[in-house]
Design a protein around this motif. Structure first.
Motif, PDB file in Angstrom:
ATOM      1  N   SER A  92       0.832  -1.204   0.000  1.00  0.00           N
ATOM      2  CA  SER A  92       0.000   0.000   0.000  1.00  0.00           C
ATOM      3  C   SER A  92       0.865   1.251   0.000  1.00  0.00           C
ATOM      4  O   SER A  92       0.556   2.239  -0.682  1.00  0.00           O
ATOM      5  CB  SER A  92      -0.928   0.000   1.223  1.00  0.00           C
ATOM      6  N   PHE A  93       1.956   1.225   0.762  1.00  0.00           N
ATOM      7  CA  PHE A  93       2.885   2.361   0.805  1.00  0.00           C
ATOM      8  C   PHE A  93       3.439   2.626  -0.593  1.00  0.00           C
ATOM      9  O   PHE A  93       3.462   3.773  -1.059  1.00  0.00           O
ATOM     10  CB  PHE A  93       4.021   2.058   1.782  1.00  0.00           C
ATOM     11  N   PHE A  94       3.891   1.557  -1.263  1.00  0.00           N
ATOM     12  CA  PHE A  94       4.445   1.700  -2.614  1.00  0.00           C
ATOM     13  C   PHE A  94       3.391   2.233  -3.583  1.00  0.00           C
ATOM     14  O   PHE A  94       3.684   3.104  -4.412  1.00  0.00           O
ATOM     15  CB  PHE A  94       4.978   0.357  -3.104  1.00  0.00           C
ATOM     16  N   LEU A  95       2.172   1.722  -3.489  1.00  0.00           N
ATOM     17  CA  LEU A  95       1.108   2.159  -4.390  1.00  0.00           C
ATOM     18  C   LEU A  95       0.755   3.629  -4.154  1.00  0.00           C
ATOM     19  O   LEU A  95       0.452   4.362  -5.104  1.00  0.00           O
ATOM     20  CB  LEU A  95      -0.134   1.287  -4.202  1.00  0.00           C
ATOM     21  N   LEU A  96       0.829   4.082  -2.901  1.00  0.00           N
ATOM     22  CA  LEU A  96       0.564   5.488  -2.606  1.00  0.00           C
ATOM     23  C   LEU A  96       1.677   6.375  -3.167  1.00  0.00           C
ATOM     24  O   LEU A  96       1.410   7.481  -3.660  1.00  0.00           O
ATOM     25  CB  LEU A  96       0.404   5.695  -1.098  1.00  0.00           C
ATOM     26  N   VAL A  97       2.927   5.910  -3.096  1.00  0.00           N
ATOM     27  CA  VAL A  97       4.031   6.669  -3.698  1.00  0.00           C
ATOM     28  C   VAL A  97       3.830   6.752  -5.207  1.00  0.00           C
ATOM     29  O   VAL A  97       3.980   7.825  -5.814  1.00  0.00           O
ATOM     30  CB  VAL A  97       5.392   6.008  -3.384  1.00  0.00           C
ATOM     31  N   LEU A  98       3.484   5.627  -5.818  1.00  0.00           N
ATOM     32  CA  LEU A  98       3.270   5.580  -7.266  1.00  0.00           C
ATOM     33  C   LEU A  98       2.104   6.478  -7.671  1.00  0.00           C
ATOM     34  O   LEU A  98       2.184   7.207  -8.673  1.00  0.00           O
ATOM     35  CB  LEU A  98       2.997   4.137  -7.689  1.00  0.00           C
ATOM     36  N   THR A  99       1.045   6.452  -6.865  1.00  0.00           N
ATOM     37  CA  THR A  99      -0.109   7.310  -7.138  1.00  0.00           C
ATOM     38  C   THR A  99       0.267   8.776  -6.982  1.00  0.00           C
ATOM     39  O   THR A  99      -0.190   9.628  -7.753  1.00  0.00           O
ATOM     40  CB  THR A  99      -1.271   6.951  -6.199  1.00  0.00           C
ATOM     41  N   GLY A 100       1.106   9.075  -5.994  1.00  0.00           N
ATOM     42  CA  GLY A 100       1.582  10.437  -5.814  1.00  0.00           C
ATOM     43  C   GLY A 100       2.398  10.907  -6.993  1.00  0.00           C
ATOM     44  O   GLY A 100       2.280  12.057  -7.433  1.00  0.00           O
ATOM     45  N   PHE A 101       3.224  10.008  -7.540  1.00  0.00           N
ATOM     46  CA  PHE A 101       4.008  10.334  -8.737  1.00  0.00           C
ATOM     47  C   PHE A 101       3.071  10.718  -9.884  1.00  0.00           C
ATOM     48  O   PHE A 101       3.296  11.707 -10.581  1.00  0.00           O
ATOM     49  CB  PHE A 101       4.870   9.139  -9.145  1.00  0.00           C
ATOM     50  N   TYR A 102       2.023   9.939 -10.056  1.00  0.00           N
ATOM     51  CA  TYR A 102       1.037  10.234 -11.097  1.00  0.00           C
ATOM     52  C   TYR A 102       0.363  11.577 -10.828  1.00  0.00           C
ATOM     53  O   TYR A 102       0.171  12.390 -11.740  1.00  0.00           O
ATOM     54  CB  TYR A 102      -0.009   9.114 -11.146  1.00  0.00           C
ATOM     55  N   GLY A 103       0.024  11.822  -9.557  1.00  0.00           N
ATOM     56  CA  GLY A 103      -0.618  13.087  -9.204  1.00  0.00           C
ATOM     57  C   GLY A 103       0.290  14.286  -9.402  1.00  0.00           C
ATOM     58  O   GLY A 103      -0.153  15.356  -9.818  1.00  0.00           O
ATOM     59  N   GLY A 104       1.583  14.116  -9.122  1.00  0.00           N
ATOM     60  CA  GLY A 104       2.524  15.216  -9.287  1.00  0.00           C
ATOM     61  C   GLY A 104       2.767  15.563 -10.735  1.00  0.00           C
ATOM     62  O   GLY A 104       3.114  16.698 -11.062  1.00  0.00           O
ATOM     63  N   SER A 105       2.563  14.612 -11.626  1.00  0.00           N
ATOM     64  CA  SER A 105       2.796  14.863 -13.047  1.00  0.00           C
ATOM     65  C   SER A 105       1.493  15.115 -13.799  1.00  0.00           C
ATOM     66  O   SER A 105       1.211  16.233 -14.225  1.00  0.00           O
ATOM     67  CB  SER A 105       3.561  13.684 -13.665  1.00  0.00           C
ATOM     68  N   VAL A 106       0.648  14.122 -13.932  1.00  0.00           N
ATOM     69  CA  VAL A 106      -0.563  14.239 -14.743  1.00  0.00           C
ATOM     70  C   VAL A 106      -1.748  14.730 -13.935  1.00  0.00           C
ATOM     71  O   VAL A 106      -2.470  15.638 -14.332  1.00  0.00           O
ATOM     72  CB  VAL A 106      -0.892  12.887 -15.416  1.00  0.00           C
ATOM     73  N   TYR A 107      -2.021  14.092 -12.825  1.00  0.00           N
ATOM     74  CA  TYR A 107      -3.084  14.408 -11.863  1.00  0.00           C
ATOM     75  C   TYR A 107      -4.467  13.937 -12.294  1.00  0.00           C
ATOM     76  O   TYR A 107      -5.266  13.507 -11.455  1.00  0.00           O
ATOM     77  CB  TYR A 107      -3.140  15.906 -11.547  1.00  0.00           C
ATOM     78  N   VAL A 108      -4.816  14.015 -13.564  1.00  0.00           N
ATOM     79  CA  VAL A 108      -6.172  13.692 -14.022  1.00  0.00           C
ATOM     80  C   VAL A 108      -6.594  12.297 -13.556  1.00  0.00           C
ATOM     81  O   VAL A 108      -5.929  11.311 -13.812  1.00  0.00           O
ATOM     82  CB  VAL A 108      -6.253  13.757 -15.560  1.00  0.00           C
ATOM     83  N   GLY A 109      -7.726  12.215 -12.854  1.00  0.00           N
ATOM     84  CA  GLY A 109      -8.231  10.939 -12.382  1.00  0.00           C
ATOM     85  C   GLY A 109      -7.538  10.410 -11.141  1.00  0.00           C
ATOM     86  O   GLY A 109      -7.780   9.268 -10.715  1.00  0.00           O
ATOM     87  N   LEU A 110      -6.693  11.240 -10.517  1.00  0.00           N
ATOM     88  CA  LEU A 110      -5.951  10.814  -9.328  1.00  0.00           C
ATOM     89  C   LEU A 110      -6.878  10.282  -8.241  1.00  0.00           C
ATOM     90  O   LEU A 110      -6.583   9.288  -7.587  1.00  0.00           O
ATOM     91  CB  LEU A 110      -5.138  11.995  -8.781  1.00  0.00           C
ATOM     92  N   GLY A 111      -8.011  10.940  -8.050  1.00  0.00           N
ATOM     93  CA  GLY A 111      -8.933  10.544  -6.990  1.00  0.00           C
ATOM     94  C   GLY A 111      -9.405   9.113  -7.107  1.00  0.00           C
ATOM     95  O   GLY A 111      -9.608   8.426  -6.091  1.00  0.00           O
ATOM     96  N   TYR A 112      -9.585   8.622  -8.335  1.00  0.00           N
ATOM     97  CA  TYR A 112     -10.033   7.249  -8.519  1.00  0.00           C
ATOM     98  C   TYR A 112      -9.007   6.261  -7.994  1.00  0.00           C
ATOM     99  O   TYR A 112      -9.356   5.257  -7.357  1.00  0.00           O
ATOM    100  CB  TYR A 112     -10.296   6.969 -10.007  1.00  0.00           C
ATOM    101  N   PHE A 113      -7.733   6.539  -8.252  1.00  0.00           N
ATOM    102  CA  PHE A 113      -6.689   5.632  -7.815  1.00  0.00           C
ATOM    103  C   PHE A 113      -6.515   5.684  -6.295  1.00  0.00           C
ATOM    104  O   PHE A 113      -6.280   4.652  -5.655  1.00  0.00           O
ATOM    105  CB  PHE A 113      -5.377   5.977  -8.523  1.00  0.00           C
ATOM    106  N   LEU A 114      -6.644   6.867  -5.717  1.00  0.00           N
ATOM    107  CA  LEU A 114      -6.566   6.983  -4.259  1.00  0.00           C
ATOM    108  C   LEU A 114      -7.728   6.248  -3.591  1.00  0.00           C
ATOM    109  O   LEU A 114      -7.530   5.516  -2.614  1.00  0.00           O
ATOM    110  CB  LEU A 114      -6.577   8.461  -3.846  1.00  0.00           C
ATOM    111  N   ILE A 115      -8.928   6.440  -4.124  1.00  0.00           N
ATOM    112  CA  ILE A 115     -10.091   5.761  -3.552  1.00  0.00           C
ATOM    113  C   ILE A 115      -9.935   4.246  -3.656  1.00  0.00           C
ATOM    114  O   ILE A 115     -10.272   3.501  -2.727  1.00  0.00           O
ATOM    115  CB  ILE A 115     -11.390   6.229  -4.243  1.00  0.00           C
ATOM    116  N   ALA A 116      -9.394   3.785  -4.788  1.00  0.00           N
ATOM    117  CA  ALA A 116      -9.182   2.347  -4.966  1.00  0.00           C
ATOM    118  C   ALA A 116      -8.262   1.798  -3.878  1.00  0.00           C
ATOM    119  O   ALA A 116      -8.512   0.729  -3.308  1.00  0.00           O
ATOM    120  CB  ALA A 116      -8.597   2.067  -6.348  1.00  0.00           C
TER     121      ALA A 116
END
Length: 260
Positions: free
Chosen positions: A138-162
């Motif tokens: 989960s820690f790794f997935l949150l870092v990866l999701t943060g990377f996506y949010g820092g660059s693209v961001y679009v749809g970030l909320g879906y991945f966080l909710i997942a």
């Protein structure tokens, strides 16, 4: 100089974005589509959008906290790996070409569309069972999701909710509140990086943020499941249009300029 028509479009679209993002996720595609249609390069559009993201989620996080749906201490712990990823992702977006960033952006759009088409109930239903500790995965997935949010961001909320629902066992309401806090607490780190590189249009961003704040306030108070299906199909339509623009099949810039 911003025309009255452009200002109205920014505020109205901001209200829709704030409502959609607070109610579920994915409204950022509306902001990105409008900013790019108004002539902002894709990286600057991404940076400009973050002004509204911070203010919108400040309002929704405060409201969720008053409704006892958000534990600030827990949220701050979960924000640590997301912040790590956000900083790396924002720096990444500054050093890659606009073409590469566009590819990442288009990929994010496709992933978001697939999430809504194939897993429409992911953000409508919680997962049975108690809340679990944050595992290394989960820690790794949150870092990866943060990377996506820092660059693209679009749809970030879906991945966080997942991650919060499927990985950590939160119900939808609390996962949605956590998602809002993640956006509020982590986005300033990437916003500063975009500002340092001159990739923020403050006029567009602040005007758009006015609408975002209004939409976030209304959604946090009055959001209901009745509107989720409508929002899902609205966003899918916007994703398709934005993909066509990103792939240079249609010219949204010319279209919006003609309407305004």
């Amino acid at each position: 100089m911003v025309t009255i028509e452009t200002a109205v479009a920014l505020v109205i679209s901001g209200m829709l974005v704030g409502f959609v993002n607070t109610m579920a996720a994915g409204g950022t595609i509306i902001s990105m589509t409008l900013f790019m249609a108004l002539g902002l390069p894709i990286v600057e559009a991404s940076g400009t959008n973050r002004i509204a993201v911070v203010l919108q989620n400040l309002v929704s996080s405060f409201t969720f906290r008053r409704q006892n749906l958000l534990n600030i201490k827990t949220a701050m712990c979960l924000a640590v790996p997301v912040v790590m990823g956000v900083i790396i992702g924002a720096q990444f977006s500054m050093v890659v070409s606009e073409r590469v960033f566009s590819i990442f952006f288009a990929t994010g759009l496709v992933l978001m569309a697939l999430m809504m088409l194939l897993k429409p109930d992911l953000w409508l239903k919680g997962r049975e069972g108690g809340i679990r500790r944050m595992s290394p995965l989960s820690f790794f997935l949150l870092v990866l999701t943060g990377f996506y949010g820092g660059s693209v961001y679009v749809g970030l909320g879906y991945f966080l909710i997942a991650i919060f629902v499927m990985g950590l066992g939160y119900d939808l309401l609390k996962a949605n509140a956590l998602k809002s806090f993640m956006a509020f607490a982590t986005t300033p780190f990437s916003l500063v990086i975009y500002m340092m590189h001159g990739q923020v249009n403050y006029t567009y961003g602040l005007i758009h943020a006015v609408g975002n704040i209004i939409g976030a306030y209304l959604a946090a108070h009055y959001a209901s499941a009745l509107g989720n299906n409508f929002i899902r199909w609205l966003l899918i339509a916007i994703i398709v249009i934005s993909l066509l623009d990103t792939l240079n099949i249609v010219d949204l810039n010319a279209l919006v300029r003609g309407l305004l």
